[in-house]
Design a protein around this motif. Structure first.
Motif, PDB file in Angstrom:
ATOM      1  N   VAL A 257       1.554   3.960 -11.940  1.00 47.15           N
ATOM      2  CA  VAL A 257       0.249   4.454 -12.351  1.00 47.15           C
ATOM      3  C   VAL A 257       0.458   5.342 -13.568  1.00 47.15           C
ATOM      4  O   VAL A 257       1.175   6.350 -13.512  1.00 47.15           O
ATOM      5  CB  VAL A 257      -0.456   5.227 -11.213  1.00 47.15           C
ATOM      6  CG1 VAL A 257      -1.813   5.732 -11.671  1.00 47.15           C
ATOM      7  CG2 VAL A 257      -0.604   4.330  -9.986  1.00 47.15           C
TER       8      VAL A 257
ATOM      9  N   GLU B 220      -3.242   7.908   2.304  1.00 45.82           N
ATOM     10  CA  GLU B 220      -3.014   8.202   0.889  1.00 45.82           C
ATOM     11  C   GLU B 220      -1.517   8.204   0.630  1.00 45.82           C
ATOM     12  O   GLU B 220      -0.757   8.912   1.297  1.00 45.82           O
ATOM     13  CB  GLU B 220      -3.623   9.550   0.496  1.00 45.82           C
ATOM     14  CG  GLU B 220      -3.481   9.827  -0.991  1.00 45.82           C
ATOM     15  CD  GLU B 220      -4.246  11.041  -1.468  1.00 45.82           C
ATOM     16  OE1 GLU B 220      -4.076  11.411  -2.643  1.00 45.82           O
ATOM     17  OE2 GLU B 220      -5.022  11.630  -0.685  1.00 45.82           O
TER      18      GLU B 220
ATOM     19  N   ILE C 108      -5.897   1.728  -6.102  1.00 43.31           N
ATOM     20  CA  ILE C 108      -5.871   2.906  -6.957  1.00 43.31           C
ATOM     21  C   ILE C 108      -7.325   3.287  -7.202  1.00 43.31           C
ATOM     22  O   ILE C 108      -8.114   2.460  -7.663  1.00 43.31           O
ATOM     23  CB  ILE C 108      -5.146   2.620  -8.279  1.00 43.31           C
ATOM     24  CG1 ILE C 108      -3.711   2.162  -8.000  1.00 43.31           C
ATOM     25  CG2 ILE C 108      -5.180   3.855  -9.187  1.00 43.31           C
ATOM     26  CD1 ILE C 108      -3.011   1.561  -9.200  1.00 43.31           C
TER      27      ILE C 108
ATOM     28  N   VAL D 244      -3.914   6.990  -4.619  1.00 44.61           N
ATOM     29  CA  VAL D 244      -3.461   5.648  -4.248  1.00 44.61           C
ATOM     30  C   VAL D 244      -3.547   5.547  -2.737  1.00 44.61           C
ATOM     31  O   VAL D 244      -2.994   6.388  -2.020  1.00 44.61           O
ATOM     32  CB  VAL D 244      -2.026   5.386  -4.753  1.00 44.61           C
ATOM     33  CG1 VAL D 244      -1.536   4.022  -4.304  1.00 44.61           C
ATOM     34  CG2 VAL D 244      -1.970   5.503  -6.283  1.00 44.61           C
TER      35      VAL D 244
ATOM     36  N   LEU E 219      -2.291  -2.187  -2.050  1.00 47.90           N
ATOM     37  CA  LEU E 219      -2.751  -0.817  -2.225  1.00 47.90           C
ATOM     38  C   LEU E 219      -3.987  -0.812  -3.105  1.00 47.90           C
ATOM     39  O   LEU E 219      -4.304  -1.827  -3.736  1.00 47.90           O
ATOM     40  CB  LEU E 219      -1.657   0.087  -2.809  1.00 47.90           C
ATOM     41  CG  LEU E 219      -1.024  -0.258  -4.167  1.00 47.90           C
ATOM     42  CD1 LEU E 219      -1.934   0.025  -5.346  1.00 47.90           C
ATOM     43  CD2 LEU E 219       0.260   0.528  -4.339  1.00 47.90           C
TER      44      LEU E 219
ATOM     45  N   LYS F   3     -12.169   1.573  -8.611  1.00 44.20           N
ATOM     46  CA  LYS F   3     -10.923   1.266  -7.918  1.00 44.20           C
ATOM     47  C   LYS F   3     -10.443  -0.124  -8.296  1.00 44.20           C
ATOM     48  O   LYS F   3     -11.228  -0.999  -8.676  1.00 44.20           O
ATOM     49  CB  LYS F   3     -11.054   1.414  -6.412  1.00 44.20           C
ATOM     50  CG  LYS F   3     -11.967   0.422  -5.732  1.00 44.20           C
ATOM     51  CD  LYS F   3     -11.999   0.712  -4.236  1.00 44.20           C
ATOM     52  CE  LYS F   3     -13.013  -0.164  -3.538  1.00 44.20           C
ATOM     53  NZ  LYS F   3     -13.042   0.092  -2.101  1.00 44.20           N
TER      54      LYS F   3
END
Length: 90
Positions: A22, A77, A39, A71, A37, A7
């Motif tokens: 992304v 989410e 990922i 994410v 956030l 992550k």
């Protein structure tokens, strides 16, 4: 088969919105000032890793060695288009 996750966190400490794309999926998530956030990439054959490209007003996060990602913002989410702002040309 082992599941391997990696992550990366992105934080917006700017005074304006910041877009996080992304890649290679082209999904976009907009962070408001002060937001963050994570990922999370999932792999089964290799450990996923990230390439980060910074632009004015946006970041591109390339997920490598994975076909699956999500994410997260805390326990929520996020979906593509999160907080998307209207373009100045609209």
């Amino acid at each position: 088969m082992a599941v391997i996750t990696s992550k990366i966190g992105v934080q917006n400490h700017r005074g304006v919105c910041h877009v996080v794309a992304v890649e290679p999926w082209g999904e976009d998530f907009t962070l408001l000032p002060g937001e963050a956030l994570e990922i999370i990439a999932v792999g089964d054959a290799a450990t996923p890793w990230f390439n980060l490209v910074e632009w004015d007003g946006s970041s591109q996060v390339y997920c490598e060695d994975t076909a699956i990602f999500k994410v997260m913002q805390g326990t929520l989410e996020l979906k593509c288009g999160h907080n998307r702002q209207p373009s100045s040309s609209e």
